[in-house]
Design an enzyme around this catalytic site. Structure first.
Site, PDB file in Angstrom:
ATOM      1  N   GLU A 171      35.104 -15.266  42.946  1.00 13.26           N
ATOM      2  CA  GLU A 171      36.361 -15.177  42.080  1.00 13.26           C
ATOM      3  C   GLU A 171      36.194 -15.227  40.573  1.00 13.26           C
ATOM      4  O   GLU A 171      37.083 -15.854  40.032  1.00 13.26           O
ATOM      5  CB  GLU A 171      37.531 -15.920  42.887  1.00 13.26           C
ATOM      6  CG  GLU A 171      37.889 -15.414  44.056  1.00 13.26           C
ATOM      7  CD  GLU A 171      39.180 -15.811  44.603  1.00 13.26           C
ATOM      8  OE1 GLU A 171      40.301 -16.411  43.562  1.00 13.26           O
ATOM      9  OE2 GLU A 171      39.727 -15.650  45.514  1.00 13.26           O
ATOM     10  N   HIS A 179      39.361 -24.366  45.377  1.00  7.60           N
ATOM     11  CA  HIS A 179      38.448 -24.711  46.554  1.00  7.60           C
ATOM     12  C   HIS A 179      37.608 -25.782  45.998  1.00  7.60           C
ATOM     13  O   HIS A 179      37.446 -25.856  44.942  1.00  7.60           O
ATOM     14  CB  HIS A 179      37.628 -23.383  46.566  1.00  7.60           C
ATOM     15  CG  HIS A 179      38.202 -22.363  47.224  1.00  7.60           C
ATOM     16  ND1 HIS A 179      37.781 -21.865  48.551  1.00  7.60           N
ATOM     17  CD2 HIS A 179      39.310 -21.535  47.007  1.00  7.60           C
ATOM     18  CE1 HIS A 179      38.432 -20.821  48.987  1.00  7.60           C
ATOM     19  NE2 HIS A 179      39.504 -20.782  48.021  1.00  7.60           N
TER      20      HIS A 179
END
Lengths: 406, 406
Positions: A49, A272
């Site tokens: 990402e 995360h």
């Protein structure tokens, strides 16, 4: 290499959640990730990402002194978001784009635009060849009604096949990434069973971090709390997996995760948690056989289960292909009818145009719009059907081969 | 295996030109191909342009007794058109779809819809592992102004990288297919230089067939004669390439092509000629090194040339990305202007609607159409730019690695 022929390798894996204009405090976090990594002695950094190439360049500039080698994998409209930083020279790279990755019209999910892929970098350390894979699979937006399960399973299967076929000359295989699957999900059992990869979390001698090794936790200020309601501890979807393929053994000495905030800071790296593994690679006296030499009967069940799920997806895709095709035909019929009417008027068959011109034109434009859209969707679902059929057949072949060997 | 440790392998390669509704005498030719192959003792049959799965099933039914193992590679809207028939069990398969493959709006060329790919099947004969690749690259519609050259080069590079990364455990590598490149073209020099593959035509001890090994010849009643005007003998674009990777040697004892008609018939198999090779595989006493051990300085020039061409394609793609983006913005501005005008009229700012309703609506629909189309194209060209950039960077890395080793 340490003494007694053991190589210690420290690996860092993180889904950075760096979506331009959308992710909160993105630049601050990218800076934080860069600064932290520079001072920590990791050997390999696997990131997901990192959607913006500018963010990658920023990280590269910040990390250049500690990790002189890096690679950014480009794909899709937005990019794969995958990159690798390494203390050791990268010898070669390869990108494999998954054949299915959601739907272009699901704009609110956007996975399709990312061209989800698996990136491979080959690294040689002290004469040991490491095949390092980094990936990010399709997100799961609803666990109860997971419309993307067949696509994620196709990706897990393609990932497993890609790893198997490209790692035959490697001594050690490493996979890091956001697999968007819980540890007991069929996709991860398929991936692990078919490749022989081991889970650093379950194998680790020491563990420190979020309970159960979770990497999406309610404790993190960026996670959506409502999505984690059924999981009070959080979920584990980011992994470091590994295996030794030839005359080596790999052992995970230590596994750590961040715990809702970056070490010593008040904000997290991302929504995360980072996964950090310390691996010990040791040369064996006697070469071990290929990992597929020991097939567990459970693998047959896993492949069967995966095949069933892919079959469910296939039938849904076939239904959508049919309904979009029918819609296209209907729109075409309407257009032909209108054309006949217009020609009739022009030829003087009808005394005068029976419809008001405006409604007539609007209807024609609407029909053209529906025709184009439905045709596009029909083509898309035709591709989807083909890929699901292909995967189902491959799983069938795999099953037959497994049964023969058992 | 014959005596003295030599294995003879007979390979058949053909672009079947089996496009449903478009290719002349398709079913008759598919039947002919099936019947001929059944009676000829080939070991491996590599086919391209078998677009219809029905044709594949027909061939499979016809060939089942002689070639009990087969695989059809599915991809794209229409299919990859690739399939393999084998006398020996197929152990595993893998498909790699090229990241660039023409443009969806070039309907008259249609390559985009085929999802051009390379298929890999792994076969073991007498303990020797064969990695067999079958592929079909983007067609060349105009040699003088070849707009698809950058895409075909990206495909040739991806093919070379895919072969290198997946063939590390193979003893023998075989590639058959319609590469849509003349023998001296940069793409084929890149492919051969980067993988070490040898050309069966130039290496063959005996050759029989069309002059210069051509596979698209004026003599064939299905070829378009005007396209072959600059090449009175025809062109050679279908290949069988091979190499031995470990302790084996491969020698091409005989190469044949059909010569405008199928053997003993009055019609050809296809608009392409078939290529048939007899290879002798022999175990060596001493293992040879990896083929990349001997780098020729000429390879640096080839990679540089390929990089230049990819760069040309990149700049063209960037221009198209820009102009489609600009068009989308202009269409959006027009729509906003119309919306403002309509709102003004509704709010009673203007005494009456200044435009006739019909033209106003038609213009709005036109603007919406242009906006959607331009946005779609902009996204497509953004992907194209990303993949060309990625390939250019990989070629740059390859060049650096080559120069260091020289």
């Amino acid at each position: 290499m340490e003494g007694d022929d053991t190589l210690q390798l420290r690996v860092f894996d993180l889904n950075c959640w760096a979506i331009r204009y959308l992710s909160k405090r993105r630049q601050e976090r990218i800076q934080l990730i860069g600064d932290t990594l520079r001072h920590q002695g990791f050997d390999l950094v696997l990131l997901q990402e990192v959607w913006s190439e500018q963010d990658y360049s920023d990280l590269k500039a910040r990390l250049g002194s500690s990790y002189p080698f890096s690679h950014y994998f480009r794909s899709g409209v937005i990019g794969s978001g995958l990159c690798v930083f390494s203390r050791f020279p990268i010898l070669d790279t390869l990108l494999y784009q998954y054949s299915l990755n959601g739907y272009p019209y699901m704009l609110q999910h956007g996975d399709w635009f990312c061209g989800k892929s698996v990136g491979l970098v080959i690294i040689k350390i002290s004469g040991i060849i490491f095949n390092v894979y980094v990936t990010h699979l399709h997100a799961e937006y609803s666990r109860e009604k997971d419309a993307y399960l067949p696509h994620r399973l196709v990706q897990a299967w393609e990932l497993a096949q890609f790893i198997r076929h490209t790692s035959k000359a490697a001594d050690v295989v490493l996979l890091g990434g956001d697999l968007n699957m819980h540890p007991e999900d069929v996709g991860i059992r398929l991936l692990r069973g078919w490749t022989g990869l081991q889970d650093a979390f379950t194998e680790a001698t020491r563990f420190e971090g979020c309970e159960d090794g979770c990497t999406l936790v309610p404790n993190n200020c960026f996670t959506v709390k409502s999505e984690l309601l059924p999981f009070p501890l959080g979920i584990r979807i980011d992994y470091i997996l590994y295996k030794a393929v030839s005359s080596f053994t790999v052992k995970c000495e230590e596994l750590k995760t961040t715990t809702g905030t970056a070490p010593g800071m008040d904000i997290p790296f991302s929504d995360h948690e980072a996964v950090m593994a310390t691996l010990h690679v040791r040369r064996q006296e006697q070469a071990v056989g290929a990992s597929l030499g020991t097939i567990e009967p459970a693998l047959v069940d896993v492949v069967t289960e995966a095949r069933t799920e892919v079959g469910v997806g296939l039938r849904a895709a076939q239904r959508q292909r049919y309904s979009t095709g029918r819609l296209a035909v209907l729109a075409l019929l309407l257009l032909l009818l209108q054309a006949a009417g217009a020609l009739g008027t022009l030829a003087g068959l009808a005394a005068e145009q029976p419809f008001p011109k405006l409604s007539f034109s609007l209807l024609a434009f609407l029909a053209i719009g529906v025709l184009l859209l439905a045709t596009g969707l029909h083509l898309f679902h035709t591709m989807e059907v083909k890929m699901l059929q292909g995967t189902e057949e491959q799983l069938r072949m795999a099953l037959r081969a497994l049964q023969e060997r058992l």
